[in-house]
Design a protein around this motif. Structure first.
Motif, PDB file in Angstrom:
ATOM      1  N   ILE A   1       0.844  -1.211   0.000  1.00 15.51           N
ATOM      2  CA  ILE A   1       0.000   0.000   0.000  1.00 15.51           C
ATOM      3  C   ILE A   1       0.875   1.256   0.000  1.00 15.51           C
ATOM      4  O   ILE A   1       0.607   2.211  -0.739  1.00 15.51           O
ATOM      5  N   ASP A   2       1.929   1.252   0.816  1.00 12.08           N
ATOM      6  CA  ASP A   2       2.833   2.407   0.842  1.00 12.08           C
ATOM      7  C   ASP A   2       3.492   2.618  -0.513  1.00 12.08           C
ATOM      8  O   ASP A   2       3.627   3.762  -0.981  1.00 12.08           O
ATOM      9  N   ALA A   3       3.915   1.517  -1.156  1.00  5.30           N
ATOM     10  CA  ALA A   3       4.578   1.628  -2.456  1.00  5.30           C
ATOM     11  C   ALA A   3       3.621   2.167  -3.514  1.00  5.30           C
ATOM     12  O   ALA A   3       3.989   3.036  -4.320  1.00  5.30           O
ATOM     13  N   ILE A   4       2.393   1.671  -3.505  1.00  3.71           N
ATOM     14  CA  ILE A   4       1.399   2.153  -4.476  1.00  3.71           C
ATOM     15  C   ILE A   4       1.122   3.637  -4.261  1.00  3.71           C
ATOM     16  O   ILE A   4       1.015   4.419  -5.219  1.00  3.71           O
ATOM     17  N   ALA A   5       1.015   4.043  -2.993  1.00  2.07           N
ATOM     18  CA  ALA A   5       0.769   5.452  -2.691  1.00  2.07           C
ATOM     19  C   ALA A   5       1.913   6.325  -3.194  1.00  2.07           C
ATOM     20  O   ALA A   5       1.686   7.395  -3.784  1.00  2.07           O
ATOM     21  N   LEU A   6       3.169   5.884  -2.987  1.00  2.00           N
ATOM     22  CA  LEU A   6       4.310   6.667  -3.450  1.00  2.00           C
ATOM     23  C   LEU A   6       4.340   6.756  -4.966  1.00  2.00           C
ATOM     24  O   LEU A   6       4.632   7.816  -5.540  1.00  2.00           O
ATOM     25  N   VAL A   7       4.056   5.649  -5.650  1.00  2.00           N
ATOM     26  CA  VAL A   7       4.051   5.658  -7.122  1.00  2.00           C
ATOM     27  C   VAL A   7       2.977   6.605  -7.645  1.00  2.00           C
ATOM     28  O   VAL A   7       3.203   7.373  -8.593  1.00  2.00           O
ATOM     29  N   LEU A   8       1.796   6.577  -7.037  1.00  8.42           N
ATOM     30  CA  LEU A   8       0.723   7.474  -7.472  1.00  8.42           C
ATOM     31  C   LEU A   8       1.093   8.935  -7.258  1.00  8.42           C
ATOM     32  O   LEU A   8       0.828   9.785  -8.117  1.00  8.42           O
ATOM     33  N   VAL A   9       1.718   9.223  -6.108  1.00 11.41           N
ATOM     34  CA  VAL A   9       2.161  10.592  -5.853  1.00 11.41           C
ATOM     35  C   VAL A   9       3.221  11.000  -6.868  1.00 11.41           C
ATOM     36  O   VAL A   9       3.208  12.126  -7.402  1.00 11.41           O
ATOM     37  N   PHE A  10       4.143  10.100  -7.168  1.00 10.68           N
ATOM     38  CA  PHE A  10       5.205  10.385  -8.145  1.00 10.68           C
ATOM     39  C   PHE A  10       4.608  10.702  -9.516  1.00 10.68           C
ATOM     40  O   PHE A  10       4.983  11.688 -10.160  1.00 10.68           O
ATOM     41  N   LEU A  11       3.670   9.871  -9.957  1.00 10.46           N
ATOM     42  CA  LEU A  11       3.056  10.100 -11.263  1.00 10.46           C
ATOM     43  C   LEU A  11       2.284  11.415 -11.296  1.00 10.46           C
ATOM     44  O   LEU A  11       2.315  12.145 -12.292  1.00 10.46           O
ATOM     45  N   ALA A  12       1.598  11.710 -10.179  1.00  9.45           N
ATOM     46  CA  ALA A  12       0.832  12.962 -10.133  1.00  9.45           C
ATOM     47  C   ALA A  12       1.760  14.169 -10.202  1.00  9.45           C
ATOM     48  O   ALA A  12       1.485  15.141 -10.928  1.00  9.45           O
ATOM     49  N   VAL A  13       2.856  14.138  -9.452  1.00  7.44           N
ATOM     50  CA  VAL A  13       3.790  15.265  -9.453  1.00  7.44           C
ATOM     51  C   VAL A  13       4.462  15.401 -10.814  1.00  7.44           C
ATOM     52  O   VAL A  13       4.641  16.518 -11.333  1.00  7.44           O
ATOM     53  N   ILE A  14       4.847  14.283 -11.418  1.00  3.84           N
ATOM     54  CA  ILE A  14       5.465  14.314 -12.745  1.00  3.84           C
ATOM     55  C   ILE A  14       4.514  14.929 -13.764  1.00  3.84           C
ATOM     56  O   ILE A  14       4.903  15.738 -14.623  1.00  3.84           O
ATOM     57  N   TRP A  15       3.242  14.566 -13.682  1.00  2.00           N
ATOM     58  CA  TRP A  15       2.260  15.119 -14.621  1.00  2.00           C
ATOM     59  C   TRP A  15       2.130  16.631 -14.440  1.00  2.00           C
ATOM     60  O   TRP A  15       2.066  17.381 -15.418  1.00  2.00           O
ATOM     61  N   VAL A  16       2.097  17.056 -13.176  1.00  2.00           N
ATOM     62  CA  VAL A  16       1.999  18.495 -12.914  1.00  2.00           C
ATOM     63  C   VAL A  16       3.237  19.220 -13.433  1.00  2.00           C
ATOM     64  O   VAL A  16       3.145  20.281 -14.079  1.00  2.00           O
ATOM     65  N   LEU A  17       4.418  18.660 -13.179  1.00  2.00           N
ATOM     66  CA  LEU A  17       5.650  19.297 -13.655  1.00  2.00           C
ATOM     67  C   LEU A  17       5.714  19.322 -15.174  1.00  2.00           C
ATOM     68  O   LEU A  17       6.198  20.289 -15.774  1.00  2.00           O
TER      69      LEU A  17
END
Length: 267
Positions: A29-45
């Motif tokens: 669950i922690d890994a999935i949460a981090l990956v989702l946050v990473f993808l969201a931040v990358i998309w914003v950037l």
């Protein structure tokens, strides 16, 4: 399985290490949460500044983001939450020191840095092997940091059973309830708690069977015409009342002894 720990203040703690399955599910669950946050931040950037940067600056930005997510976020979460993360909150676990105390910044830092190798770089294989070989389910990061993951949630205490039924009160006034075997008491208590969910025929048969096992330990036996379920409930209630009276007498004697001790001239 629980582990007994004696703290530096001589306080005995019972810690129940989290199983490997629970730990693995929480880590997922922690890994999935981090990956989702990473993808969201990358998309914003990507929608804002990445296109304006040269390739070297874009790579450095992405690298800083990865380091921040793999090191900074877990470090801040575990430290500020005193050993909990999203996955641990879901499964009711917490990271504590080996002596049962709350982890500090240095423990979290060691766990995060070692975790990059054993969780991310090896896809969790090193953590899997280490946890399976350790009796407390520790991974390498816990062994180095001096920490462990324990189950924080405890089972809810069931409500007490009712008192002596009205039809059994005359019997309870003269009854002598002997010491019942613990296994028999557990069976009777479990039956009484679940009786309403049992079909009537099975419920009546089970009550009769248990009453026959209890009867040799009780004087007098069940009165004629009463329900065996009421008889069992009265036995359990009287046994509870007897234990309470015994503890009350012991406390009264202890209080009286303490009062006499304080009244002595040298006290």
């Amino acid at each position: 399985m629980s582990t007994t720990v004696v703290t530096g203040e001589a306080v005995v703690l019972q810690l129940r290490p989290a199983s490997f399955v629970i730990r693995a599910a929480g880590a997922l669950i922690d890994a999935i949460a981090l990956v989702l946050v990473f993808l969201a931040v990358i998309w914003v950037l990507a929608q804002t500044i990445l296109e304006e940067l040269d390739p070297a600056a874009a790579q450095a930005t992405v690298l800083a983001l990865v380091v921040g997510l793999l090191v900074g976020v877990p470090l801040a979460v575990e430290t500020l939450s005193r050993g909990r993360s999203l996955g641990k909150l879901v499964f009711g676990t917490r990271v504590v020191r080996d002596d049962g105390g709350a982890i500090r910044l240095r423990h979290s830092l060691v766990r995060v840095l070692v975790g990059i190798m054993e969780l991310w770089m090896t896809f969790g294989s090193v953590a899997l092997i280490a946890s399976m070989l350790n009796e407390r389910g520790k991974r390498l990061a816990d062994m180095v940091a001096g920490s462990q993951v324990v189950v924080e949630r405890q089972r809810a205490v069931p409500p007490p059973l009712p008192g002596v039924p009205e039809s059994m009160r005359p019997w309870a006034e003269v009854a002598d309830v002997g010491r019942l075997p613990d296994a028999l008491v557990a069976s009777v208590t479990q039956f009484l708690r679940n009786a309403r969910s049992v079909p009537p025929a099975v419920r009546h048969q089970t009550a009769g069977r248990l009453a026959a096992q209890v009867a040799p330990f009780v004087t007098p036996g069940p009165p004629a015409g009463v329900l065996m379920e009421d008889f069992l409930l009265a036995v359990v209630a009287e046994r509870r009342n007897r234990d309470f009276r015994q503890l009350s007498r012991q406390q009264e004697r202890a209080d009286a002894a303490a009062e006499r001790l304080h009244s002595l001239p040298f006290s």
